[in-house]
Design a protein around this motif. Structure first.
Motif: not given
Length: 454
Positions: A246, A248, A367, A370, A373, A384
């Motif tokens: 990721h 991020d 997270f 994410k 999503d 996650m």
């Protein structure tokens, strides 16, 4: 295998306890579970995690205040040599943070807290012996100082472990308290050591290490008796590798260099800078602890503000204050104004403390977004959460390298240019850059993370 049922205020909840204080059933996001037994269990683990992490941070920063009195103990060190002694524990601690994160799922959060607390005896005993033997030379002294990095690794395992105990809505405050309890160990050690080493007259630097040996044992004993292992806490290799993919994770690592890296680096270097730049070891020994103290107190405030308005917005504000503090510190050095220099560093410590809390709050939120999503199923959200725990270890490890780089940058500037102004100019530009990165990545209107209130 039999399980134990833990009674609670609103009935009985089966935690599926196993020998070795393992908890097999943990659902903090379930309001009924949290009210019944979750909050009480999480709070107990948080309290003793804070104690153990506090001792770890204290040992980590022992050398930051000991170096101020090494000349009086027979050592003749340059400013650059003294700054290297404060930097090495930070670098080793940064390196250890990633394996310490993996230690939680391998051994259990409670079990690893016991082991990591006992390991602190090594740097404490090493310091107690080394400071009394200046004939050993500088290189052995550096190697012994490096072992203090064992205290820096504790942070990653503690934060990863505690992140599993609390529901998302309370993570910012809980992680802020856990981190602040550890961070304040820096202020405590910088306050206590100058008092303890001169008790009864004379100078006994060995006491700086010896005083923490029984405290390390006490932290291990408390963890053994009162903390728990969570079967769910699996920040294993798979989720960590996933977290590394990721963008991020790396952006937050950079931001954490600016917040926590600055906090620990300034904490390590501040006493030496007061002594070398302004020639005031009395202020270094008597008042330098205030910087780490205010930074530590402000960390849970950063978490609480982030719970209310979003971590990214708070982080932007903290970088703005850091830039202002760096500019004021630069002015004070150029104009030889000790009062402004001290005030500027207090502002820097406040900003780094708030930023430490806000950046850590951003990680779990990022997270979570994410996971939503990707569909938001219970299995996805658990995966996650595990990636977030693994990312915490990576981010804290990378960020902690700032604690190594800050003293080294000051040492380079002092030895090359005869002053620390070039280092302060670099920090000013760096903080402005991080402000822009935070805005573009997480606050910019219309972005996914901004809409989610990261």
């Amino acid at each position: 295998m039999t399980t134990l049922v833990e009674p609670a205020e609103s009935g009985e909840v089966d935690l599926r306890r196993r020998p070795g204080r393992w908890i097999g059933h943990w659902e903090p996001e379930d309001p009924a579970f949290w009210r019944a037994v979750g909050r009480r269990t999480a709070r107990r683990n948080l309290i003793f995690s804070i104690f153990a992490e506090h001792i770890g941070f204290s040992v980590w920063l022992l050398w930051s205040i000991v170096v101020v009195r090494l000349d009086d103990a027979g050592w003749q060190l340059t400013t650059s040599q003294a700054l290297w002694l404060t930097a090495l524990p930070s670098g080793v601690g940064a390196l250890l943070r990633l394996p310490y994160t993996f230690a939680v799922p391998v051994f259990g959060g409670r079990n690893w807290t016991v082991a990591s607390a006992l390991l602190l005896i090594v740097p404490c005993a090493g310091l107690a012996w080394a400071v009394s033997h200046p004939e050993i030379g500088y290189l052995p002294l550096m190697l012994i100082a490096a072992t203090a990095g064992l205290g820096g690794g504790n942070f990653a395992s503690s934060m990863a472990n505690i992140s599993f105990f609390y529901p998302e809505r309370e993570k910012g405050w809980a992680l802020g308290l856990n981190a602040a309890g550890g961070n304040i160990g820096v202020a405590v050690v910088q306050f206590l050591v100058p008092q303890v080493i001169v008790l009864g007259g004379g100078l006994a630097l060995a006491r700086a290490g010896l005083m923490y040996v029984p405290l390390a044992v006490a932290a291990a004993a408390c963890a053994y008796l009162f903390m728990d292992n969570l079967a769910e806490a699996k920040a294993d290799v798979g989720p960590v590798w996933s977290a590394l993919r990721h963008r991020d994770t790396w952006l937050m690592s950079l931001l954490y260099v600016g917040t926590f890296g600055s906090f620990i680096g300034y904490s390590a270097a501040f006493p030496t800078l007061l002594t070398s730049v302004f020639g005031r070891p009395d202020i270094a020994l008597g008042w330098a602890f205030l910087g780490a103290g205010v930074g530590s107190v402000c960390r849970p405030l950063g978490g609480r503000l982030s719970d209310a308005v979003g971590g990214a917005r708070v982080t932007v504000g903290s970088f703005a204050l850091m830039a202002a503090g760096a500019y004021a510190a630069l002015w004070s050095v150029e104009h030889r104004h000790l009062g402004v220099f001290f005030a500027a560093f207090m502002a820097l410590f406040v900003a780094t403390g708030i930023g430490n809390g806000s950046t850590y709050r951003m990680i779990s939120k990022i997270f979570r977004v994410k996971g939503e999503d990707l569909g938001g199923s219970p299995e996805t959200m658990l995966a996650m959460r595990r990636q977030a725990a693994g990312a915490l270890g990576v981010i804290s490890s990378v960020g902690a390298f700032g604690g190594f780089l800050v003293p080294i940058c000051y040492a380079w500037a002092k030895s090359t240019y005869g002053g620390i102004q070039p280092a302060l100019r670099f920090y000013l530009g760096f903080f402005v850059l991080l402000l822009v990165v935070t805005w573009v990545g997480y606050v910019r209107p219309g972005s996914r993370m901004a809409r989610a209130g990261v």
